[in-house]
Design a protein around this motif. Sequence first.
Motif, PDB file in Angstrom:
ATOM      1  N   SER A   1      12.997  25.825 -16.515  1.00  0.00           N
ATOM      2  CA  SER A   1      13.013  25.088 -15.252  1.00  0.00           C
ATOM      3  C   SER A   1      13.871  23.832 -15.318  1.00  0.00           C
ATOM      4  CB  SER A   1      11.573  24.702 -14.859  1.00  0.00           C
ATOM      5  OG  SER A   1      10.724  25.826 -14.845  1.00  0.00           O
ATOM      6  N   ALA A   2      14.122  23.346 -16.530  1.00  0.00           N
ATOM      7  CA  ALA A   2      14.833  22.076 -16.674  1.00  0.00           C
ATOM      8  C   ALA A   2      16.303  22.159 -16.295  1.00  0.00           C
ATOM      9  CB  ALA A   2      14.702  21.583 -18.122  1.00  0.00           C
ATOM     10  N   ASP A   3      16.807  23.368 -15.965  1.00  0.00           N
ATOM     11  CA  ASP A   3      18.238  23.460 -15.676  1.00  0.00           C
ATOM     12  C   ASP A   3      18.604  23.034 -14.263  1.00  0.00           C
ATOM     13  OD1 ASP A   3      17.295  25.613 -14.226  1.00  0.00           O
ATOM     14  OD2 ASP A   3      18.416  27.142 -15.335  1.00  0.00           O
ATOM     15  N   HIS A   4      17.611  22.832 -13.367  1.00  0.00           N
ATOM     16  CA  HIS A   4      17.943  22.302 -12.040  1.00  0.00           C
ATOM     17  C   HIS A   4      16.684  21.838 -11.317  1.00  0.00           C
ATOM     18  CE1 HIS A   4      16.616  26.263 -10.707  1.00  0.00           C
ATOM     19  NE2 HIS A   4      16.563  25.803  -9.462  1.00  0.00           N
ATOM     20  N   GLU A   5      16.800  20.736 -10.613  1.00  0.00           N
ATOM     21  CA  GLU A   5      15.755  20.155  -9.762  1.00  0.00           C
ATOM     22  C   GLU A   5      14.382  20.144 -10.430  1.00  0.00           C
ATOM     23  OE1 GLU A   5      15.913  18.333  -7.262  1.00  0.00           O
ATOM     24  OE2 GLU A   5      18.010  18.620  -6.704  1.00  0.00           O
ATOM     25  N   TRP A   6      14.386  19.833 -11.697  1.00  0.00           N
ATOM     26  CA  TRP A   6      13.149  19.658 -12.449  1.00  0.00           C
ATOM     27  C   TRP A   6      13.330  18.411 -13.302  1.00  0.00           C
ATOM     28  CZ3 TRP A   6      11.791  18.817 -17.421  1.00  0.00           C
ATOM     29  CH2 TRP A   6      10.450  19.016 -17.795  1.00  0.00           C
ATOM     30  N   GLY A   7      12.266  17.675 -13.510  1.00  0.00           N
ATOM     31  CA  GLY A   7      12.362  16.489 -14.352  1.00  0.00           C
ATOM     32  C   GLY A   7      11.422  15.404 -13.863  1.00  0.00           C
ATOM     33  N   PRO A   8      11.702  14.155 -14.201  1.00  0.00           N
ATOM     34  CA  PRO A   8      10.855  13.051 -13.744  1.00  0.00           C
ATOM     35  C   PRO A   8      11.035  12.846 -12.235  1.00  0.00           C
ATOM     36  CG  PRO A   8      12.242  12.410 -15.622  1.00  0.00           C
ATOM     37  CD  PRO A   8      12.797  13.681 -15.071  1.00  0.00           C
ATOM     38  N   ARG A   9      10.160  13.447 -11.456  1.00  0.00           N
ATOM     39  CA  ARG A   9      10.264  13.418  -9.995  1.00  0.00           C
ATOM     40  C   ARG A   9       8.944  12.933  -9.408  1.00  0.00           C
ATOM     41  NH1 ARG A   9      12.006  19.214  -8.045  1.00  0.00           N
ATOM     42  NH2 ARG A   9      12.269  18.082  -6.083  1.00  0.00           N
TER      43      ARG A   9
ATOM     44  N   ARG B   1       0.852  -1.186   0.000  1.00  0.00           N
ATOM     45  CA  ARG B   1       0.000   0.000   0.000  1.00  0.00           C
ATOM     46  C   ARG B   1       0.892   1.242   0.000  1.00  0.00           C
ATOM     47  NH1 ARG B   1      -2.313   0.576   4.769  1.00  0.00           N
ATOM     48  NH2 ARG B   1      -3.807   2.130   4.012  1.00  0.00           N
ATOM     49  N   TYR B   2       0.566   2.160  -0.904  1.00  0.00           N
ATOM     50  CA  TYR B   2       1.396   3.363  -1.013  1.00  0.00           C
ATOM     51  C   TYR B   2       0.579   4.485  -1.636  1.00  0.00           C
ATOM     52  CZ  TYR B   2       1.699   2.191  -5.977  1.00  0.00           C
ATOM     53  OH  TYR B   2       1.383   1.912  -7.283  1.00  0.00           O
ATOM     54  N   THR B   3       1.120   5.682  -1.545  1.00  0.00           N
ATOM     55  CA  THR B   3       0.571   6.852  -2.233  1.00  0.00           C
ATOM     56  C   THR B   3       1.661   7.413  -3.124  1.00  0.00           C
ATOM     57  OG1 THR B   3      -1.052   7.432  -0.534  1.00  0.00           O
ATOM     58  CG2 THR B   3      -0.243   9.224  -1.924  1.00  0.00           C
ATOM     59  N   ALA B   4       1.312   7.718  -4.363  1.00  0.00           N
ATOM     60  CA  ALA B   4       2.262   8.316  -5.309  1.00  0.00           C
ATOM     61  C   ALA B   4       1.774   9.709  -5.666  1.00  0.00           C
ATOM     62  CB  ALA B   4       2.385   7.457  -6.561  1.00  0.00           C
ATOM     63  N   ALA B   5       2.651  10.706  -5.566  1.00  0.00           N
ATOM     64  CA  ALA B   5       2.243  12.093  -5.801  1.00  0.00           C
ATOM     65  C   ALA B   5       3.438  12.913  -6.247  1.00  0.00           C
ATOM     66  CB  ALA B   5       1.653  12.695  -4.527  1.00  0.00           C
ATOM     67  N   ARG B   6       3.134  14.076  -6.805  1.00  0.00           N
ATOM     68  CA  ARG B   6       4.164  15.094  -7.033  1.00  0.00           C
ATOM     69  C   ARG B   6       3.683  16.354  -6.332  1.00  0.00           C
ATOM     70  NH1 ARG B   6       7.567  17.708  -6.301  1.00  0.00           N
ATOM     71  NH2 ARG B   6       8.981  18.832  -7.690  1.00  0.00           N
ATOM     72  N   VAL B   7       4.192  16.556  -5.136  1.00  0.00           N
ATOM     73  CA  VAL B   7       3.839  17.691  -4.295  1.00  0.00           C
ATOM     74  C   VAL B   7       5.120  18.271  -3.728  1.00  0.00           C
ATOM     75  CG1 VAL B   7       1.515  16.885  -3.698  1.00  0.00           C
ATOM     76  CG2 VAL B   7       3.478  16.099  -2.344  1.00  0.00           C
ATOM     77  N   GLY B   8       5.011  19.359  -2.973  1.00  0.00           N
ATOM     78  CA  GLY B   8       6.188  19.944  -2.354  1.00  0.00           C
ATOM     79  C   GLY B   8       6.820  21.018  -3.228  1.00  0.00           C
ATOM     80  N   SER B   9       8.115  21.207  -3.086  1.00  0.00           N
ATOM     81  CA  SER B   9       8.798  22.294  -3.788  1.00  0.00           C
ATOM     82  C   SER B   9       8.905  22.000  -5.277  1.00  0.00           C
ATOM     83  CB  SER B   9      10.199  22.502  -3.202  1.00  0.00           C
ATOM     84  OG  SER B   9      10.995  21.348  -3.396  1.00  0.00           O
ATOM     85  N   GLY B  10       9.065  23.058  -6.049  1.00  0.00           N
ATOM     86  CA  GLY B  10       9.208  22.913  -7.487  1.00  0.00           C
ATOM     87  C   GLY B  10       8.176  23.739  -8.226  1.00  0.00           C
ATOM     88  N   SER B  11       8.616  24.469  -9.240  1.00  0.00           N
ATOM     89  CA  SER B  11       7.702  25.335  -9.985  1.00  0.00           C
ATOM     90  C   SER B  11       6.586  24.553 -10.649  1.00  0.00           C
ATOM     91  CB  SER B  11       8.481  26.126 -11.046  1.00  0.00           C
ATOM     92  OG  SER B  11       9.205  25.247 -11.901  1.00  0.00           O
ATOM     93  N   GLU B  12       6.851  23.283 -11.004  1.00  0.00           N
ATOM     94  CA  GLU B  12       5.815  22.497 -11.673  1.00  0.00           C
ATOM     95  C   GLU B  12       4.631  22.199 -10.760  1.00  0.00           C
ATOM     96  OE1 GLU B  12       9.035  19.357 -10.589  1.00  0.00           O
ATOM     97  OE2 GLU B  12       8.844  21.530 -10.828  1.00  0.00           O
TER      98      GLU B  12
END
Length: 389
Positions: free
Chosen positions: A55-63, A35-46
């Motif tokens: 945005s792709a120049d740092h800490e952006w991508g398949p996260r 059992r798990y939860t998958a999300a994209r939340v938290g910091s990041g302009s996306e």
Amino acid sequence: MSVSGDGFLPGIELSRVLYEEAVRPILREHFAGLRYTAARVGSGSEVLGFDTARSADHEWGPRLQLFLTPDDHARHGEDIRRSLAQRLPKQVRGWPTHFRESDDPLDASGVMERTDGPVDHRVDVLEPAGWLHRQLGLRAATARPTVREWLAMPQQRLAETTGGAVFHDGLGTLTEVRRGLEWYPEQVWRYLLACQWQRISQEEAFVGRCAEVGDDIGSAVVAARLVRDLMRLCLLLERRYAPYSKWLGSAFARLPAAGALAPSLRGALAATDHAARERHLGDAYEAVARLQNASGLIDPVDPKRRPYHSRPFLVLRAERFAHALARTVVEPELRRLPLVGGVDQWADNTDVLSRPVDCHAATDALTGGCACAPQGPVSSPAPRGAASP
């Protein structure tokens, strides 16, 4: 990676692809029944929907974030991280899943890079309560925030928590938390609106006073501060969390009232003399005052500009709206607080606002902690001298 617009995919969609086409199949095959939860939340302009090809120049991508129960996190967390490092595809939709630290010694953020070895991925394996504490300083994942906790959470952090996307919520916890944090309780909202009007009241006369003594730069700086406060006030009125300065204008531009207000705000910022500055700000004050009246939160207050006491400056006298709102605050803990507001209404330091524990400590100190003594009702007027010399 190129920062041109060619082939750019919004980060939230890229994260969705990562989960659906790469992470979910691996979990299904190697951690069946988990059992798990998958999300994209938290910091990041996306997460806020403001990412671009730049945005792709740092800490952006398949996260992605994977949330597990505390027991499963202890039992399987490291195995999941290792399994993903070995089995994730090297890229999704042409974007590498491997990240390396930046070459800049002052910025260790991750940069996407192709690799032939194991993937140093950005799939964070977490447990909800720990993440929520680091993100917002809350002590429990499911508890309803107290009044002081609401005041201690920066709006940027609340936007990061409630923004983004949840792709699968097998635990149910994250959806519940996000729903509970979607917007302030009404009494907190009324108090914060009162405090935002109070901020404006404290400086609206300074645009003219600075100009009167020949300080045109000072007058322009105050005008810019007032424009910022009006933008944040509009976001509050529309029940939208205000992001930090980089995205404030972008968030404001999405509001229904932005089109009508933008010319006045731009005019105040571009003006090279006090008369033009005062005229544009006055137009903006009156427009936002009408929005406040239309909200139904208070009995209508005259939205027209007026002289500042006996001085030759036209202002809104925004404290009239602050006090009208404050009179509608009946929650006892809020009523005994001064009109200072939430942490990002009185603090503007990134190193404070990015550390939730410090935000809570500072808020507790300002409000007197759990045993704070009454400091007067929030509806009491501020001394005239506080904004007049």
